[in-house]
Design a protein around this motif. Structure first.
Motif, PDB file in Angstrom:
ATOM      1  N   LEU A  22       1.100  65.887 112.667  1.00  0.00           N
ATOM      2  CA  LEU A  22       2.127  66.916 112.812  1.00  0.00           C
ATOM      3  C   LEU A  22       1.584  68.282 112.394  1.00  0.00           C
ATOM      4  O   LEU A  22       1.880  69.298 113.035  1.00  0.00           O
ATOM      5  CB  LEU A  22       3.367  66.562 111.979  1.00  0.00           C
ATOM      6  CG  LEU A  22       4.233  65.438 112.530  1.00  0.00           C
ATOM      7  CD1 LEU A  22       5.254  65.002 111.499  1.00  0.00           C
ATOM      8  CD2 LEU A  22       4.919  65.867 113.807  1.00  0.00           C
ATOM      9  N   TYR A  61       8.716  64.248 110.126  1.00  0.00           N
ATOM     10  CA  TYR A  61       8.641  62.783 110.151  1.00  0.00           C
ATOM     11  C   TYR A  61      10.006  62.144 109.898  1.00  0.00           C
ATOM     12  O   TYR A  61      10.270  61.038 110.352  1.00  0.00           O
ATOM     13  CB  TYR A  61       7.632  62.285 109.110  1.00  0.00           C
ATOM     14  CG  TYR A  61       7.399  60.800 109.202  1.00  0.00           C
ATOM     15  CD1 TYR A  61       6.540  60.284 110.168  1.00  0.00           C
ATOM     16  CD2 TYR A  61       8.050  59.909 108.362  1.00  0.00           C
ATOM     17  CE1 TYR A  61       6.339  58.919 110.268  1.00  0.00           C
ATOM     18  CE2 TYR A  61       7.858  58.549 108.462  1.00  0.00           C
ATOM     19  CZ  TYR A  61       6.996  58.063 109.417  1.00  0.00           C
ATOM     20  OH  TYR A  61       6.799  56.721 109.530  1.00  0.00           O
ATOM     21  N   LEU A  99       9.276  62.453 117.813  1.00  0.00           N
ATOM     22  CA  LEU A  99       8.051  62.335 117.029  1.00  0.00           C
ATOM     23  C   LEU A  99       6.893  61.859 117.904  1.00  0.00           C
ATOM     24  O   LEU A  99       5.765  62.339 117.762  1.00  0.00           O
ATOM     25  CB  LEU A  99       8.272  61.380 115.861  1.00  0.00           C
ATOM     26  CG  LEU A  99       7.215  61.385 114.787  1.00  0.00           C
ATOM     27  CD1 LEU A  99       7.154  62.737 114.091  1.00  0.00           C
ATOM     28  CD2 LEU A  99       7.486  60.305 113.779  1.00  0.00           C
TER      29      LEU A  99
END
Length: 120
Positions: free
Chosen positions: A78, A88, A100
């Motif tokens: 990320l 997350y 995600l």
């Protein structure tokens, strides 16, 4: 295999960035390890007649061992897309895992970003 071992050497390192290759190779070897453990566990279950207990124990122990490296490589992935690791938490809402997944598929930020230099 090198990428899988790298995630274990950076066991709880949530800083920095992880390339797509690092993340997806870790995920692939995770999947292969789970398949191998399930096969070995089912063989042992048939030998001992334990109705899946050995398989369950093997998979639970492996899952507990892999949870921190998995979380850290996802957070670093990320970071590569210039997003904070708090994204997350999307896994806890409906369809958040799909968002995600898209973030992990996207190409990382070219050059340095807020989380460090490019890992390429």
């Amino acid at each position: 295999m090198e990428w899988y071992k790298k995630c274990f050497t950076q066991y709880a390192d949530f800083s920095g960035r992880a390339r797509r290759k690092e993340y997806w190779m870790f995920t692939l070897f995770n999947l292969l390890a789970i398949i191998v453990l399930a096969i070995v566990g089912s063989i042992l279950d048939s030998v001992f007649g334990s109705n899946g207990a050995v398989t369950g124990i093997l998979l639970i122990v492996y899952s507990l061992a892999i949870i921190i490296p998995s979380l850290s490589v996802t957070v670093r992935r990320l970071h590569d897309t210039d997003k904070t690791g708090w994204w997350y938490l999307l896994v806890f809402i409906p369809f958040g895992s799909l968002v995600l997944l898209v973030f992990t598929i996207l190409e990382g930020t070219a050059g340095p970003n807020t989380y460090g230099p490019s890992p390429k």
